[in-house]
Design a protein around this motif. Structure first.
Motif, PDB file in Angstrom:
ATOM      1  N   TYR A  44      62.742  18.377  95.657  1.00  0.00           N
ATOM      2  CA  TYR A  44      63.421  19.667  95.471  1.00  0.00           C
ATOM      3  C   TYR A  44      63.372  20.162  94.024  1.00  0.00           C
ATOM      4  N   SER A 105      77.195  18.442  96.837  1.00  0.00           N
ATOM      5  CA  SER A 105      78.404  18.802  97.588  1.00  0.00           C
ATOM      6  C   SER A 105      78.645  17.808  98.718  1.00  0.00           C
ATOM      7  N   LEU A 106      77.580  17.300  99.270  1.00  0.00           N
ATOM      8  CA  LEU A 106      77.706  16.339 100.373  1.00  0.00           C
ATOM      9  C   LEU A 106      78.335  15.034  99.869  1.00  0.00           C
ATOM     10  N   ASN A 132      73.257   9.893 100.094  1.00  0.00           N
ATOM     11  CA  ASN A 132      73.894  11.006  99.368  1.00  0.00           C
ATOM     12  C   ASN A 132      75.396  10.749  99.232  1.00  0.00           C
ATOM     13  N   CYS A 190      75.970  19.337 103.932  1.00  0.00           N
ATOM     14  CA  CYS A 190      75.297  19.866 102.747  1.00  0.00           C
ATOM     15  C   CYS A 190      75.463  21.375 102.742  1.00  0.00           C
ATOM     16  N   TYR A 191      76.048  21.899 101.660  1.00  0.00           N
ATOM     17  CA  TYR A 191      76.336  23.336 101.620  1.00  0.00           C
ATOM     18  C   TYR A 191      75.058  24.165 101.766  1.00  0.00           C
ATOM     19  N   ALA A 192      73.910  23.610 101.303  1.00  0.00           N
ATOM     20  CA  ALA A 192      72.659  24.380 101.328  1.00  0.00           C
ATOM     21  C   ALA A 192      72.042  24.365 102.736  1.00  0.00           C
ATOM     22  N   HIS A 193      71.937  23.201 103.338  1.00  0.00           N
ATOM     23  CA  HIS A 193      71.258  23.127 104.644  1.00  0.00           C
ATOM     24  C   HIS A 193      72.034  23.823 105.764  1.00  0.00           C
ATOM     25  N   GLU A 218      69.763  17.548 107.988  1.00  0.00           N
ATOM     26  CA  GLU A 218      71.051  18.059 107.492  1.00  0.00           C
ATOM     27  C   GLU A 218      71.345  19.459 108.033  1.00  0.00           C
ATOM     28  N   CYS A 282      68.936  24.469  96.225  1.00  0.00           N
ATOM     29  CA  CYS A 282      70.148  23.670  95.994  1.00  0.00           C
ATOM     30  C   CYS A 282      70.556  23.907  94.542  1.00  0.00           C
ATOM     31  N   PHE A 284      72.472  22.406  92.653  1.00  0.00           N
ATOM     32  CA  PHE A 284      72.571  21.178  91.846  1.00  0.00           C
ATOM     33  C   PHE A 284      71.179  20.710  91.417  1.00  0.00           C
ATOM     34  N   MET A 285      70.265  20.670  92.367  1.00  0.00           N
ATOM     35  CA  MET A 285      68.900  20.247  92.039  1.00  0.00           C
ATOM     36  C   MET A 285      68.300  21.153  90.971  1.00  0.00           C
TER      37      MET A 285
HETATM   38 FE1  SF4 Z   1      73.204  17.482  98.075  1.00  0.00          FE
HETATM   39 FE2  SF4 Z   1      71.652  19.504  97.258  1.00  0.00          FE
HETATM   40 FE3  SF4 Z   1      70.651  17.631  98.958  1.00  0.00          FE
HETATM   41 FE4  SF4 Z   1      72.504  19.389  99.768  1.00  0.00          FE
HETATM   42  S1  SF4 Z   1      70.410  19.841  99.075  1.00  0.00           S
HETATM   43  S2  SF4 Z   1      72.493  17.182 100.180  1.00  0.00           S
HETATM   44  S3  SF4 Z   1      73.808  19.637  97.947  1.00  0.00           S
HETATM   45  S4  SF4 Z   1      71.333  17.302  96.840  1.00  0.00           S
END
Ligand code: SF4
Ligand code: 13P
Length: 327
Positions: A44, A105-106, A132, A190-193, A218, A282, A284-285
């Motif tokens: 990512y 977030s997860l 995670n 996961c807030y993104a998925h 996810e 994401c 964070f990534m």
């Molecule tokens: Fe965590 Fe980002 Fe992966 Fe979602 S996409 S599980 S927030 S590292």
């Protein structure tokens, strides 16, 4: 209300030649030699980081590479729990993370204290933890898994044990369906998925009616049910190589498209859209930038440390996972 579905899809078409390295990327390669460092990057990460990495992969591949690393320094381009895992499996190395705020977030949805309270109330539970999660949660778990080996790991858990799967309820639900194993699921996601929706997927499918869909586990079940394949990011590369289609819709974080385009150069990849956006980053990534990678190598900071009692306890279920999933 925000405008919805009002965008053009993000499409990465074949690119035959790799772009030339920029001065900052050249500087990173020189610093890497000077510091005797290895750069491990998750799928990512932005393309500029993937280009300077020694290895780019999913959480499972990154764990093996982190454990085997001989370099003095492991610069881990991913999120905090991944760098922490590298430190747990290879404590003799200096592990760096370009931005310490690159969390997940997860992982945050399952604090170690709450898991400890659950275990106190349910001492019979066999805890399978998705990688995670924090080192503190790993230290309380029986075995770790990644999206790439979760089915295999759950199949190895003794049949008479009641499983608690933490922290991702969507991955857990998918694994329960694949294995036929009843599991209690921690209510994290996961807030993104979870932003991928049936509606957005249907819209992009109208534009690319012949493109198969590959989705990360996810994603929520309604979305997974529409996918041709559900798998980890690493297995998406295999799917893209083996599937005869020339166009593929990819439901995961958008950085994955760079890896796919590099490894499967003749094909076109379409980012899975959400209701409001043509792709899904994401946050964070994406805190890791090429400048922060350079600065981390220059300053040998920020460093990841894990208190020894937690590290030693967390290593046990990680090592069990690595042993159970070795090909
Ligand atoms: Fe965590 Fe980002 Fe992966 Fe979602 S996409 S599980 S927030 S590292
Ligand atoms: P993978 O192990 O499949 O790369 O997944 C990691 C992750 O954080 C997914 O959001």
């Amino acid at each position: 209300m925000a405008a919805v579905l009002n965008y053009e899809p993000l499409v990465l078409s074949p690119r035959r030649e790799s772009p030339a390295l920029t001065p900052i990327q050249e500087e990173i390669l020189a610093l890497k030699r000077e510091r005797k460092a290895v750069i491990l990057a998750h799928n990512y990460q932005v393309e500029a980081i993937q280009q300077v990495a020694d290895y780019v992969g999913d959480s499972l591949g990154l764990s093996y590479h982190a454990q085997a690393a001989q370099a003095d320094v492991i610069l881990f381009c991913g999120v905090h729990f991944m760098a922490e895992t590298a430190k747990i499996v290879n404590p003799g190395r200096t592990v760096l993370l370009p931005d310490l705020d690159a969390g997940c977030s997860l992982s945050d949805s399952c604090p170690a204290k709450r898991l400890a309270a659950y275990k106190a109330a349910h001492p019979e539970a066999y805890v399978v933890a998705y990688i995670n999660c924090s080192a503190g949660v790993k230290a309380l778990s029986d075995v770790i898994c990644t999206s790439g080996n979760a089915v295999r790991i759950v199949n190895r858990v003794p049949a008479d044990r009641e499983i608690l799967f933490v922290p991702d309820q969507n991955l857990g639900q998918w694994v329960a369906q694949q294995t036929g194993r009843t599991m209690k699921l921690w209510p994290g996601s996961c807030y993104a998925h979870v932003q991928f929706t049936v509606r957005a997927l249907e819209k992009v499918r109208l534009q690319f009616p012949h493109a198969p869909v590959v989705a990360h586990p996810e994603c929520v079940q309604a979305v997974r049910d529409l996918a041709d394949e559900v798998c980890s990011t690493e297995l998406m590369v295999k799917f893209a190589k083996e599937n005869p289609a020339n166009e593929i819709i990819v439901l995961t974080e958008s950085g994955m498209l760079h890896r796919l385009r590099r490894e499967v150069p003749g094909k076109t990849f379409i980012a899975g859209p959400t209701d409001t956006c043509a792709c899904n980053d994401c946050r964070f990534m994406k805190l890791n930038t090429i400048e922060k990678v350079r600065d981390a190598l220059k300053n040998l900071s920020p460093v990841i440390e894990v208190p020894e009692p937690i590290r030693a306890a967390a290593l046990v279920p990680i090592q069990r996972m690595l042993d159970w999933s070795r090909p």
